[in-house]
Scaffold this motif. Sequence first.
Motif, PDB file in Angstrom:
ATOM      1  N   GLU A   1      82.775  64.538  41.833  1.00  0.00           N
ATOM      2  CA  GLU A   1      84.099  65.148  41.830  1.00  0.00           C
ATOM      3  C   GLU A   1      84.550  65.502  43.247  1.00  0.00           C
ATOM      4  N   ALA A   2      83.597  65.944  44.075  1.00  0.00           N
ATOM      5  CA  ALA A   2      83.941  66.291  45.459  1.00  0.00           C
ATOM      6  C   ALA A   2      84.414  65.073  46.247  1.00  0.00           C
ATOM      7  N   ASN A   3      84.023  63.902  45.804  1.00  0.00           N
ATOM      8  CA  ASN A   3      84.415  62.663  46.488  1.00  0.00           C
ATOM      9  C   ASN A   3      85.547  61.939  45.765  1.00  0.00           C
ATOM     10  N   GLY A   4      86.188  62.646  44.841  1.00  0.00           N
ATOM     11  CA  GLY A   4      87.356  62.083  44.167  1.00  0.00           C
ATOM     12  C   GLY A   4      87.044  61.067  43.099  1.00  0.00           C
ATOM     13  N   ILE A   5      85.786  61.022  42.661  1.00  0.00           N
ATOM     14  CA  ILE A   5      85.383  60.049  41.636  1.00  0.00           C
ATOM     15  C   ILE A   5      85.618  60.648  40.258  1.00  0.00           C
ATOM     16  N   ASN A   6      86.328  59.917  39.426  1.00  0.00           N
ATOM     17  CA  ASN A   6      86.590  60.400  38.070  1.00  0.00           C
ATOM     18  C   ASN A   6      85.319  60.350  37.234  1.00  0.00           C
ATOM     19  N   VAL A   7      85.140  61.344  36.369  1.00  0.00           N
ATOM     20  CA  VAL A   7      83.955  61.421  35.505  1.00  0.00           C
ATOM     21  C   VAL A   7      84.392  61.575  34.062  1.00  0.00           C
ATOM     22  N   ASN A   8      83.458  61.266  33.160  1.00  0.00           N
ATOM     23  CA  ASN A   8      83.754  61.433  31.736  1.00  0.00           C
ATOM     24  C   ASN A   8      83.384  62.843  31.280  1.00  0.00           C
ATOM     25  N   ASP A   9      83.477  63.090  29.975  1.00  0.00           N
ATOM     26  CA  ASP A   9      83.232  64.445  29.475  1.00  0.00           C
ATOM     27  C   ASP A   9      81.770  64.849  29.566  1.00  0.00           C
ATOM     28  N   ARG A  10      80.884  63.909  29.929  1.00  0.00           N
ATOM     29  CA  ARG A  10      79.476  64.236  30.149  1.00  0.00           C
ATOM     30  C   ARG A  10      79.163  64.369  31.636  1.00  0.00           C
ATOM     31  N   GLY A  11      80.190  64.277  32.451  1.00  0.00           N
ATOM     32  CA  GLY A  11      80.018  64.430  33.891  1.00  0.00           C
ATOM     33  C   GLY A  11      79.555  63.191  34.601  1.00  0.00           C
TER      34      GLY A  11
END
Length: 997
Positions: free
Chosen positions: A780-790
């Motif tokens: 997240e700190a690098n702007g990468i999208n994640v799913n609901d499991r992170g």
Amino acid sequence: MSEIMRPMSFEQLLNWTLTEYKENGTVFGERHPYHADSKFNRTIFGRDLETPIGPAAGPNTQLTQNIIAAYYTGSRFFELKTVQVMDGDELAACINRPCIKADDECYNCEWSTELFVPQAMEEYIKAWFLLKVISKEFGLGSMDGFQFNISVGYDLAGIKSEKVDTFLNTMQHAQDSEIFKHCKAYLLEHVDLFEKVTAEDIESISGDICNSVTISTLHGCPPEEIEKIAMYLITEKGFHTFIKCNPTLLGYEYARKTMDDMGYDYIAFGDFHFKDDLQYEDAVPMLNRLIAVCQERNLEFGVKITNTFPVDVKQNELPSEEMYMSGKSLYPLSISVANMLARDFGGKLRISYSGGADFHNIEGIIDAGIWPVTMATTILKPGGYDRLCQIAGLLEKEGVVFTGIDAAKTEKLVEEAKTSPYHVKAVKPLPSRKINKQVPLIDCFIAPCKEGCPIHQDITTYLQLVEAGKYEEAMDVITEKNPLPFITGTICAHACMGKCTRNFYESPVHIREMKLEAAQNGYEALMNKLTAPAITKEGKAAVIGGGPAGMAAAYFLRRAGMAVTVFEKNDALGGVVRHVIPEFRIPGTSIDKDAALLEKMGVEVRLNTEVKDTAALKAEGFTTVILAVGASEPGVLRLEQGEAKNALEFLADFKANDGKLDIGKNVVVIGGGNTAMDTARAAKRTTGVEHVYLVYRRTKRYMPADEEELVMAVEDGVEFMELLSPVKLENGKLICEVMVLGDMDASGRRGVVKTGELKEIPADTVIAAVGEKVPTALYEANGINVNDRGRALVNEETLETNVENVYVVGDGLGGPATVVEGIRDGLKAAQAVIGETLVRDFDAETDEAVVYERKGNLEDVREDSTEAKRCLNCAGICENCKEVCPNRANVAIKVPGMDRHQIIHVDYMCNECGNCKSFCPYDSAPYLDKFTLFMDENDMADSKNQGFTVLDKDTVHCKVRFCGEILDWTLGEETKIPEALQKLMETVCKDYTYLLR
């Protein structure tokens, strides 16, 4: 009409047998002829017997061609498939299909012949004649060196019925039967077909076919009925007689305990049959009376051990409510019955044996005085009838005369069976041997090991090179797709071995060990010739993380000509393998060698450098960033009271301090995966630790750990505390709730149910190995999208994230995985970056003679490079479906212009038993999915299979079903039918006319 078998005429059978032998040196596809020597003859029922083995009454003695195949490969005692008053269409309608499942222990839901009784009789008489003539023509033995034993059931009224009575009388004295006369006349008219068989030989063939019978009774048949049947067959028919006994003679408690102790606790059966079947206290006096009756008439009497064992269908094994168990799990029960009777009859009661006999136990059975021995399950597995040749060779012994059964030896067999690795069930449920592909109509040979490998290593190729001692060349093949030969040669989870066809023989080829053999012997030569490739690709790549996935990505990128830098926060490459997995699992020197491969390839490595900002790397000039940061966030186990230490932290401390830690005397590890096993084994080696308990809420069978890891933990003395769910840690004790297994779900895994009962376990330290998590915050700190499991969202084809030119690979992508899956991810990302395929395949050479010699022969694991000789080279020759079909309905044919044999399915020979489905490496059933030859248009209309029926073989005129369409095709016409299928049909019409009706 695939479920309806159509017996072949005597003329077709003879033509097929002689033509195939002359052109290919095989008989119904069998390649291992057994040539009997009369000095090893035995005698039973007043007749010679060249070998004391053969097929049991079942699928392998139903049709003439089955019996021929069994004879050719070494059988000499044939227990013909049981006949009863219910037969033909009436019986076939009662059989649910598929009806055989033999991939491990065997199950079936069919019983007596599916032919009409007169048809069955004709099949057996045709076989009688054909065995007589091929014995001499092919030099297989004496024309009088084999025996037929008829099996009849299931009640006296049925046995006295006209059709069964006619069967019995004719099989005793067949001279006046129409089929006997026809077979003899045809042979005499065509004696010129033979080189060694003469008219005098044919005239000498006796019509006195059978003088012995095995009585087969249904479960629940009253003892008085069994005795009446026996008395009738002995006193009125004059047969030497065996009575088939059931495993239920042992009693429910013995059978249940034996199955549970051997790992077959999932096999479900109640005590009904044990109460309803013949009781041992009734059996003994009955058998004594029958012995006396036979002695008065100079007839031989004995028992047949044993019938199959009825069990409940629980996991959709077969489409039935009840099925019959046989094979490896039946053996300890059957040999226990034999032992009980040998003991109580002083060894004087003759025993004919079936029930899990195979290559591994048959010498002991026969040495104890138990013979003849008939088999079914072992010849329903790959190798098929050809397995019999090896078994027959084991039993060559001169001067054997039956003098009794040695009860001391049978007692020893019972005890050995209960612990034998060939009979005890595997600790874990077996993995699927199938690959997730449909079988093609043409060229279906495939190496399941390669398909099971996440990086598709060319396994059969490097095995051949290791076998030849060409280690440098083997390393060339391995490192084409795998830059970590030492790591994967030591700790790879080896999914390849789970797919190996050898699993159906005895155990898989030890592929991982052969890879390590290649690495240890070919590494220096490989390193000496490696040079760093020139930089030919634009841009440069940064790989964050020096674990297996990062190492692989860097290797493939650099080899492709791109500049690569690996940033590793620790002081050495290797990731979890280096810093967490204990030294007793893999030495650091092995990891060093794989790391050196990268450096020799020209990869720049920056150690002790932690990078958290991908944008900063791009600002430095890196055009691509690959995140290979692992799953380093600790999983959390919440207890009501007390805290558990994280497993990865413990393992890192253990490794850094060489096991010199203060964690007390009693250590509890919570978890059931591979990390839990490593943790428990490391704890056992920690200074001051006396007991290590591993707590899991299910049993070993349902732990996610690999079986190999689990077994090593057991061997190290880890104490498994099954069916316990941790609650709290207090006063040096872990309090757990006791669980029980619930019902199975659709996957075959059993749930757990709380009991409310508590149990205490001594615990100075509790370590939780409950799964690690991916570094969501970093993404997240690098702007990468994640799913609901992170977890990072990526393009599944390239592993690129939403941030351009930033990729995620390895454990950091989907959570903890295997080393080879990390290599797969590294390669996938590298290929996406370069925009090219970066690896190539190395095809193995196929020496047909070598491969066919290995097929059908069981051979245990070897401890050196010759282990590679156990490889069956499935990439070039598979033919499992051909080998396992008892009816020979899957046929391998040689099509001109094609490198390998092609498989066609012959509809009229098939009864849809489904056995080929179990062993086809594809997720397919050859009897439904391979190109099918139909006897006529009516049969074709009654099937949905793709295939053809020949309308005129001379012009190659066929009716064809292809892609759901019915086509009328003649050779030379324009058609949508693929050229390969056209060639196949042409070949059948021109070169395999004996297949046509």
